[in-house]
Design a protein around this motif. Structure first.
Motif, PDB file in Angstrom:
ATOM      1  N   PRO A  13       0.785  -1.227   0.000  1.00 43.27           N
ATOM      2  CA  PRO A  13       0.000   0.000   0.000  1.00 43.27           C
ATOM      3  C   PRO A  13       0.823   1.286   0.000  1.00 43.27           C
ATOM      4  N   ALA A  14       1.947   1.327   0.708  1.00 45.31           N
ATOM      5  CA  ALA A  14       2.769   2.544   0.733  1.00 45.31           C
ATOM      6  C   ALA A  14       3.384   2.813  -0.632  1.00 45.31           C
ATOM      7  N   LEU A  15       3.871   1.773  -1.278  1.00 45.36           N
ATOM      8  CA  LEU A  15       4.419   1.908  -2.627  1.00 45.36           C
ATOM      9  C   LEU A  15       3.321   2.325  -3.606  1.00 45.36           C
ATOM     10  N   ALA A  16       2.159   1.712  -3.465  1.00 44.10           N
ATOM     11  CA  ALA A  16       1.020   2.063  -4.322  1.00 44.10           C
ATOM     12  C   ALA A  16       0.622   3.523  -4.107  1.00 44.10           C
ATOM     13  N   PHE A  17       0.610   3.968  -2.856  1.00 46.14           N
ATOM     14  CA  PHE A  17       0.267   5.357  -2.560  1.00 46.14           C
ATOM     15  C   PHE A  17       1.201   6.307  -3.292  1.00 46.14           C
ATOM     16  N   ASP A  18       2.487   6.021  -3.264  1.00 45.69           N
ATOM     17  CA  ASP A  18       3.450   6.857  -3.963  1.00 45.69           C
ATOM     18  C   ASP A  18       3.162   6.879  -5.463  1.00 45.69           C
ATOM     19  N   ASP A  34       1.021   3.918  10.017  1.00 45.59           N
ATOM     20  CA  ASP A  34       1.117   2.982  11.144  1.00 45.59           C
ATOM     21  C   ASP A  34       0.096   1.846  11.033  1.00 45.59           C
ATOM     22  N   TYR A  35      -0.998   2.099  10.301  1.00 41.78           N
ATOM     23  CA  TYR A  35      -2.049   1.098  10.107  1.00 41.78           C
ATOM     24  C   TYR A  35      -2.056   0.541   8.689  1.00 41.78           C
ATOM     25  N   ASN A  36      -1.040   0.916   7.901  1.00 37.91           N
ATOM     26  CA  ASN A  36      -0.944   0.482   6.503  1.00 37.91           C
ATOM     27  C   ASN A  36      -2.208   0.889   5.737  1.00 37.91           C
ATOM     28  N   LEU A  37      -2.726   2.085   6.056  1.00 38.56           N
ATOM     29  CA  LEU A  37      -3.967   2.580   5.478  1.00 38.56           C
ATOM     30  C   LEU A  37      -3.676   3.791   4.594  1.00 38.56           C
ATOM     31  N   PHE A  38      -3.991   3.643   3.312  1.00 38.89           N
ATOM     32  CA  PHE A  38      -3.753   4.701   2.344  1.00 38.89           C
ATOM     33  C   PHE A  38      -4.978   4.799   1.442  1.00 38.89           C
ATOM     34  N   LEU A  53      -6.256   1.739  -1.103  1.00 39.71           N
ATOM     35  CA  LEU A  53      -5.164   0.905  -1.601  1.00 39.71           C
ATOM     36  C   LEU A  53      -5.005  -0.233  -0.592  1.00 39.71           C
ATOM     37  N   GLU A  54      -5.779  -1.260  -0.827  1.00 36.65           N
ATOM     38  CA  GLU A  54      -5.998  -2.358   0.115  1.00 36.65           C
ATOM     39  C   GLU A  54      -4.825  -3.328   0.155  1.00 36.65           C
ATOM     40  N   PRO A  55      -4.299  -3.620   1.353  1.00 37.26           N
ATOM     41  CA  PRO A  55      -3.240  -4.625   1.434  1.00 37.26           C
ATOM     42  C   PRO A  55      -3.753  -5.971   0.912  1.00 37.26           C
ATOM     43  N   SER A  56      -2.929  -6.636   0.159  1.00 38.89           N
ATOM     44  CA  SER A  56      -3.307  -7.901  -0.453  1.00 38.89           C
ATOM     45  C   SER A  56      -2.743  -9.069   0.344  1.00 38.89           C
ATOM     46  N   ASP A  57      -2.715  -8.927   1.684  1.00 36.70           N
ATOM     47  CA  ASP A  57      -2.075  -9.939   2.509  1.00 36.70           C
ATOM     48  C   ASP A  57      -3.012 -11.067   2.952  1.00 36.70           C
ATOM     49  N   HIS A  58      -4.306 -10.924   2.765  1.00 40.21           N
ATOM     50  CA  HIS A  58      -5.238 -12.003   3.062  1.00 40.21           C
ATOM     51  C   HIS A  58      -5.173 -13.010   1.921  1.00 40.21           C
ATOM     52  N   PRO A  59      -5.142 -14.302   2.201  1.00 41.28           N
ATOM     53  CA  PRO A  59      -5.018 -15.299   1.128  1.00 41.28           C
ATOM     54  C   PRO A  59      -6.074 -15.154   0.018  1.00 41.28           C
ATOM     55  N   ALA A  60      -7.317 -14.848   0.380  1.00 46.24           N
ATOM     56  CA  ALA A  60      -8.364 -14.697  -0.640  1.00 46.24           C
ATOM     57  C   ALA A  60      -8.092 -13.476  -1.515  1.00 46.24           C
ATOM     58  N   ALA A  61      -7.661 -12.385  -0.894  1.00 44.47           N
ATOM     59  CA  ALA A  61      -7.361 -11.172  -1.653  1.00 44.47           C
ATOM     60  C   ALA A  61      -6.154 -11.385  -2.542  1.00 44.47           C
ATOM     61  N   GLN A  62      -5.152 -12.047  -2.020  1.00 45.86           N
ATOM     62  CA  GLN A  62      -3.946 -12.313  -2.794  1.00 45.86           C
ATOM     63  C   GLN A  62      -4.264 -13.207  -3.988  1.00 45.86           C
ATOM     64  N   ALA A  63      -5.082 -14.213  -3.789  1.00 44.89           N
ATOM     65  CA  ALA A  63      -5.461 -15.116  -4.887  1.00 44.89           C
ATOM     66  C   ALA A  63      -6.261 -14.365  -5.951  1.00 44.89           C
TER      67      ALA A  63
END
Length: 125
Positions: A13-18, A34-38, A53-63
């Motif tokens: 998310p931080a890279l995506a925000f940039d 601090d919350y990985n919220l962008f 810009l949602e973190p893709s760290d959940h297995p369903a989201a990543q898939a």
């Protein structure tokens, strides 16, 4: 009823925000590293919807994100006034497009890699 916020799953998310702010020109709406919220939004639309810009760290989201990317399918569509001009601007900034723009009955489209795990489609009516 209207869209208030939508999200796109990204690898970082931080890279995506940039990328979404610096390269694409979106404006920050909410930034809480601090919350990985962008959250960003389109410029000049103060009441417009936010794009999380949602973190893709959940297995369903990543898939889901990976499957779309592997198939070459855009995760989201952004409207622009002139696809060719936007392609030229973004290409000069190092953005990689999958090919030349295509025009059909729906308008003109072009697809690029956001470098954050997604293909994004630009669309012009």
């Amino acid at each position: 009823m209207r869209v208030k916020m939508s999200s796109i799953h990204v690898i970082d998310p931080a890279l995506a925000f940039d990328f979404y702010t610096t390269t694409l020109g979106f404006e920050p709406l909410m930034v809480m590293p601090d919350y990985n919220l962008f959250i960003v939004q389109a410029p000049n639309i103060p009441d417009g919807p936010g794009l999380l810009l949602e973190p893709s760290d959940h297995p369903a989201a990543q898939a889901y994100r990976s499957a779309l990317y592997d198939e070459g399918m855009p995760a989201i569509v952004f409207g622009v006034d002139d696809v060719a001009a936007e392609m030229e601007r973004l290409s000069a900034l190092g953005v990689r497009f999958t090919g030349p723009p295509a025009t059909d009955a729906m308008g003109t489209q072009a697809v690029f890699d956001d470098g954050c795990g997604n293909y994004i489609q630009l669309h012009q009516d």
